[in-house]
Design an enzyme around this catalytic site. Structure first.
Site, PDB file in Angstrom:
ATOM      1  N   ARG A 138      28.257  29.552  40.024  1.00  0.00           N
ATOM      2  CA  ARG A 138      29.052  30.645  39.442  1.00  0.00           C
ATOM      3  C   ARG A 138      29.837  30.155  38.225  1.00  0.00           C
ATOM      4  NH1 ARG A 138      32.067  32.014  44.507  1.00  0.00           N
ATOM      5  NH2 ARG A 138      33.303  33.488  43.308  1.00  0.00           N
TER       6      ARG A 138
ATOM      7  N   LYS B 264      41.808  36.973  39.139  1.00  0.00           N
ATOM      8  CA  LYS B 264      41.607  38.340  38.635  1.00  0.00           C
ATOM      9  C   LYS B 264      41.901  39.391  39.706  1.00  0.00           C
ATOM     10  CE  LYS B 264      37.256  37.789  37.393  1.00  0.00           C
ATOM     11  NZ  LYS B 264      36.930  36.363  37.649  1.00  0.00           N
TER      12      LYS B 264
ATOM     13  N   ARG C 276      30.752  40.754  31.977  1.00  0.00           N
ATOM     14  CA  ARG C 276      30.469  39.334  32.215  1.00  0.00           C
ATOM     15  C   ARG C 276      29.432  38.800  31.235  1.00  0.00           C
ATOM     16  NH1 ARG C 276      32.105  39.284  37.894  1.00  0.00           N
ATOM     17  NH2 ARG C 276      32.220  37.164  38.693  1.00  0.00           N
TER      18      ARG C 276
ATOM     19  N   ARG D 179      39.729  29.724  49.271  1.00  0.00           N
ATOM     20  CA  ARG D 179      39.376  31.115  49.585  1.00  0.00           C
ATOM     21  C   ARG D 179      38.176  31.149  50.542  1.00  0.00           C
ATOM     22  NH1 ARG D 179      38.080  35.055  44.655  1.00  0.00           N
ATOM     23  NH2 ARG D 179      35.982  34.238  44.819  1.00  0.00           N
TER      24      ARG D 179
ATOM     25  N   ARG E 142      33.750  34.359  52.213  1.00  0.00           N
ATOM     26  CA  ARG E 142      32.806  35.070  51.357  1.00  0.00           C
ATOM     27  C   ARG E 142      31.500  34.282  51.258  1.00  0.00           C
ATOM     28  NH1 ARG E 142      34.956  37.359  45.618  1.00  0.00           N
ATOM     29  NH2 ARG E 142      33.047  36.368  44.911  1.00  0.00           N
TER      30      ARG E 142
HETATM   31  P1  AMP Z   1      33.202  38.673  41.652  1.00  0.00           P
HETATM   32  O1  AMP Z   1      33.673  39.327  42.907  1.00  0.00           O
HETATM   33  O2  AMP Z   1      33.682  39.375  40.425  1.00  0.00           O
HETATM   34  O3  AMP Z   1      33.480  37.191  41.641  1.00  0.00           O
HETATM   35  O4  AMP Z   1      31.598  38.821  41.633  1.00  0.00           O
HETATM   36  C1  AMP Z   1      30.791  38.268  42.657  1.00  0.00           C
HETATM   37  C2  AMP Z   1      29.329  38.265  42.229  1.00  0.00           C
HETATM   38  O5  AMP Z   1      28.902  39.611  41.938  1.00  0.00           O
HETATM   39  C3  AMP Z   1      29.008  37.483  40.957  1.00  0.00           C
HETATM   40  O6  AMP Z   1      28.817  36.092  41.209  1.00  0.00           O
HETATM   41  C4  AMP Z   1      27.716  38.169  40.517  1.00  0.00           C
HETATM   42  O7  AMP Z   1      26.625  37.769  41.319  1.00  0.00           O
HETATM   43  C5  AMP Z   1      28.005  39.632  40.847  1.00  0.00           C
HETATM   44  N1  AMP Z   1      28.670  40.352  39.723  1.00  0.00           N
HETATM   45  C6  AMP Z   1      29.923  40.903  39.718  1.00  0.00           C
HETATM   46  N2  AMP Z   1      30.207  41.499  38.567  1.00  0.00           N
HETATM   47  C7  AMP Z   1      29.121  41.317  37.773  1.00  0.00           C
HETATM   48  C8  AMP Z   1      28.799  41.690  36.451  1.00  0.00           C
HETATM   49  N3  AMP Z   1      29.675  42.360  35.665  1.00  0.00           N
HETATM   50  N4  AMP Z   1      27.569  41.343  35.956  1.00  0.00           N
HETATM   51  C9  AMP Z   1      26.685  40.669  36.720  1.00  0.00           C
HETATM   52  N5  AMP Z   1      26.918  40.280  37.985  1.00  0.00           N
HETATM   53  C10 AMP Z   1      28.126  40.600  38.526  1.00  0.00           C
END
Ligand code: AMP
Length: 185
Positions: A143, A14, A87, A126, A132
């Site tokens: 996740r 993404k 999400r 990654r 990260r």
């Molecule tokens: P990402 O960078 O999109 O993979 O998001 C990393 C982490 O941020 C996720 O594992 C969640 O803990 C949190 N997170 C990101 N976007 C959301 C969302 N829309 N709703 C809830 N938690 C989120």
């Protein structure tokens, strides 16, 4: 004005494809993951509250991300790419309401499809490169589980609205970017 959701499991690509989409269509990129990581890096009150949840690979509560998205839409004039949001189905419903409040609607949801083994491979790679905090094997499993339980139903939500565009997420970055552009039109 285009308002697009880029959707897929963790590791589906993404973030990478978002860079191409915002450049090609001149959109504002809003990544809830990036916004949340910034809160943690800045050690804000919110950041301290959510660090443990994010490090464990769980979703933060809907109201926290909804407030961020509300502000981002209010500040935007170009059209938006939503990355990592919605999400949950509740978030998807709120997104429709927020866009409507600003006289907009969602153009489409682009869903990157990648098999589970490949997701795991990419996420572990990654982890080595970016370091990260949530890219370790245990957290990655959490996740992917959160994705299966809470996020996957969002795909049906958009399918029912006729807004789901499925894109094969395997191949070179350029190949996938070309498929994404074709899907968006
Ligand atoms: P990402 O960078 O999109 O993979 O998001 C990393 C982490 O941020 C996720 O594992 C969640 O803990 C949190 N997170 C990101 N976007 C959301 C969302 N829309 N709703 C809830 N938690 C989120």
């Amino acid at each position: 004005m285009k308002n697009i959701v880029i959707f897929g499991a963790p590791g589906a690509g993404k973030g990478t494809q978002s860079d191409y989409i915002v450049e090609h269509y001149g959109l504002t990129h809003v990544s809830t993951g990036d916004l949340l990581r910034k809160e943690i890096a800045d050690r804000t009150e919110l950041g301290l509250r959510i660090k443990g949840i994010m490090d464990a690979g769980q979703l933060v509560s809907d109201d926290i991300v909804v407030e961020m998205i509300d502000k981002a839409i209010a500040a935007d004039t170009k059209g938006m790419l939503f990355d990592g949001f919605p999400r949950t189905v509740a978030q998807a419903e709120v997104l429709d309401q927020l866009l409507a409040k600003h006289g907009r609607s969602l153009t489409c949801m682009v869903q990157l499809e990648v098999p589970k083994e490949e997701l795991m491979r990419r996420l572990l790679e990654r982890a080595k490169i970016q370091g990260r905090a949530d890219d370790n094997e245990q957290t990655i499993n959490n996740r992917l589980q959160e994705y299966n339980n809470k996020t996957k139903p969002v795909a049906d939500y958009y399918a029912k609205q006729g807004k789901q565009c499925l894109v094969d997420g395997l191949g070179s970055i350029d190949e996938i970017a070309a498929r994404v552009r074709q899907a968006i039109g």
